[in-house]
Design a protein around this motif. Structure first.
Motif, PDB file in Angstrom:
ATOM      1  N   GLN A 119     -51.829  63.184 -21.730  1.00 26.54           N
ATOM      2  CA  GLN A 119     -51.176  62.145 -20.935  1.00 26.54           C
ATOM      3  C   GLN A 119     -49.666  62.245 -21.075  1.00 26.54           C
ATOM      4  O   GLN A 119     -49.155  62.790 -22.071  1.00 26.54           O
ATOM      5  N   PRO A 120     -48.931  61.747 -20.098  1.00 26.10           N
ATOM      6  CA  PRO A 120     -47.468  61.725 -20.226  1.00 26.10           C
ATOM      7  C   PRO A 120     -47.050  61.053 -21.526  1.00 26.10           C
ATOM      8  O   PRO A 120     -47.620  60.026 -21.920  1.00 26.10           O
ATOM      9  N   GLY A 121     -46.077  61.654 -22.179  1.00 22.48           N
ATOM     10  CA  GLY A 121     -45.635  61.157 -23.471  1.00 22.48           C
ATOM     11  C   GLY A 121     -46.365  61.778 -24.646  1.00 22.48           C
ATOM     12  O   GLY A 121     -45.955  61.587 -25.798  1.00 22.48           O
ATOM     13  N   GLY A 122     -47.409  62.509 -24.372  1.00 24.47           N
ATOM     14  CA  GLY A 122     -48.187  63.130 -25.431  1.00 24.47           C
ATOM     15  C   GLY A 122     -47.586  64.432 -25.919  1.00 24.47           C
ATOM     16  O   GLY A 122     -46.501  64.848 -25.484  1.00 24.47           O
ATOM     17  N   SER A 123     -48.298  65.073 -26.835  1.00 21.74           N
ATOM     18  CA  SER A 123     -47.811  66.300 -27.472  1.00 21.74           C
ATOM     19  C   SER A 123     -48.892  67.372 -27.470  1.00 21.74           C
ATOM     20  O   SER A 123     -50.088  67.075 -27.490  1.00 21.74           O
ATOM     21  N   LEU A 124     -48.429  68.602 -27.447  1.00 23.23           N
ATOM     22  CA  LEU A 124     -49.295  69.765 -27.622  1.00 23.23           C
ATOM     23  C   LEU A 124     -48.535  70.810 -28.411  1.00 23.23           C
ATOM     24  O   LEU A 124     -47.295  70.843 -28.371  1.00 23.23           O
ATOM     25  N   ARG A 125     -49.274  71.664 -29.079  1.00 19.84           N
ATOM     26  CA  ARG A 125     -48.661  72.760 -29.832  1.00 19.84           C
ATOM     27  C   ARG A 125     -49.312  74.067 -29.378  1.00 19.84           C
ATOM     28  O   ARG A 125     -50.521  74.247 -29.537  1.00 19.84           O
ATOM     29  N   LEU A 126     -48.508  74.920 -28.808  1.00 18.80           N
ATOM     30  CA  LEU A 126     -48.981  76.222 -28.378  1.00 18.80           C
ATOM     31  C   LEU A 126     -48.724  77.248 -29.471  1.00 18.80           C
ATOM     32  O   LEU A 126     -47.716  77.171 -30.175  1.00 18.80           O
ATOM     33  N   SER A 127     -49.633  78.192 -29.579  1.00 18.14           N
ATOM     34  CA  SER A 127     -49.477  79.273 -30.551  1.00 18.14           C
ATOM     35  C   SER A 127     -49.598  80.614 -29.849  1.00 18.14           C
ATOM     36  O   SER A 127     -50.327  80.752 -28.859  1.00 18.14           O
ATOM     37  N   CYS A 128     -48.901  81.590 -30.391  1.00 13.59           N
ATOM     38  CA  CYS A 128     -48.951  82.952 -29.860  1.00 13.59           C
ATOM     39  C   CYS A 128     -49.064  83.882 -31.055  1.00 13.59           C
ATOM     40  O   CYS A 128     -48.137  83.955 -31.877  1.00 13.59           O
ATOM     41  N   ALA A 129     -50.175  84.583 -31.162  1.00 16.60           N
ATOM     42  CA  ALA A 129     -50.414  85.477 -32.287  1.00 16.60           C
ATOM     43  C   ALA A 129     -50.417  86.917 -31.792  1.00 16.60           C
ATOM     44  O   ALA A 129     -51.160  87.254 -30.868  1.00 16.60           O
ATOM     45  N   ALA A 130     -49.588  87.733 -32.408  1.00 15.90           N
ATOM     46  CA  ALA A 130     -49.508  89.148 -32.044  1.00 15.90           C
ATOM     47  C   ALA A 130     -50.228  89.985 -33.091  1.00 15.90           C
ATOM     48  O   ALA A 130     -50.077  89.751 -34.291  1.00 15.90           O
ATOM     49  N   SER A 131     -51.006  90.932 -32.629  1.00 16.59           N
ATOM     50  CA  SER A 131     -51.722  91.800 -33.557  1.00 16.59           C
ATOM     51  C   SER A 131     -51.633  93.244 -33.057  1.00 16.59           C
ATOM     52  O   SER A 131     -51.494  93.500 -31.873  1.00 16.59           O
ATOM     53  N   GLY A 132     -51.735  94.161 -33.991  1.00 16.21           N
ATOM     54  CA  GLY A 132     -51.655  95.572 -33.635  1.00 16.21           C
ATOM     55  C   GLY A 132     -50.571  96.284 -34.414  1.00 16.21           C
ATOM     56  O   GLY A 132     -50.115  95.814 -35.452  1.00 16.21           O
ATOM     57  N   ARG A 133     -50.131  97.397 -33.870  1.00 13.12           N
ATOM     58  CA  ARG A 133     -49.167  98.241 -34.576  1.00 13.12           C
ATOM     59  C   ARG A 133     -47.749  97.762 -34.298  1.00 13.12           C
ATOM     60  O   ARG A 133     -47.004  98.361 -33.526  1.00 13.12           O
ATOM     61  N   ILE A 134     -47.405  96.688 -34.988  1.00  8.48           N
ATOM     62  CA  ILE A 134     -46.098  96.070 -34.838  1.00  8.48           C
ATOM     63  C   ILE A 134     -45.286  96.292 -36.097  1.00  8.48           C
ATOM     64  O   ILE A 134     -45.709  95.888 -37.184  1.00  8.48           O
ATOM     65  N   PHE A 135     -44.160  96.938 -35.947  1.00  9.66           N
ATOM     66  CA  PHE A 135     -43.268  97.100 -37.091  1.00  9.66           C
ATOM     67  C   PHE A 135     -42.500  95.812 -37.336  1.00  9.66           C
ATOM     68  O   PHE A 135     -42.465  95.292 -38.449  1.00  9.66           O
TER      69      PHE A 135
END
Length: 119
Positions: free
Chosen positions: A12-28
């Motif tokens: 609802q308007p005024g509410g909150s959410l938390r987005l996540s982004c997870a990276a996996s693989g050959r990352i230096f």
């Protein structure tokens, strides 16, 4: 390399959410993590970006309401969204610019997660 975005939903308007982004693989290492969004009929726009050192920037429309963070050890980023408004409704995408083990700079996109703000 794979990016997994999660955390979208209906709020609802005024509410909150938390987005996540997870990276996996050959990352230096990650060079930058950016959240974009695309509303129906609109172009994709930058919401917020952050570098590994913690320097963050935000679109004017979300300043003071959204907070971007990065966990370098886990190759993960988050977008805390507070005081959400109907105009925040969009599909949110994470984009990561990183170096692989050959030190090549590569960009990758997550699959998108839908955020709907509605009463």
């Amino acid at each position: 390399v794979q990016l997994q975005a999660s955390g979208g939903g209906v709020v609802q308007p005024g509410g909150s959410l938390r987005l996540s982004c997870a990276a996996s693989g050959r990352i230096f290492d990650i060079r930058a993590l950016t959240w974009y969004r695309q509303a129906p009929g609109e172009q994709r726009e930058v919401v917020a970006g952050i570098t590994p050192g913690g320097t963050a920037n935000y679109a004017d429309s979300v300043k003071g309401r959204f907070t971007i963070s990065i966990d370098n050890a886990k190759n993960m980023g988050n977008l805390q969204m507070n005081n959400l408004k109907p105009e925040d409704t969009a599909v949110y995408y994470c984009n990561v610019r990183f170096r692989d083990y050959l030190f090549r700079e590569i960009q990758a996109w997550g699959q998108g997660t839908l955020v709907t703000v509605s009463s």
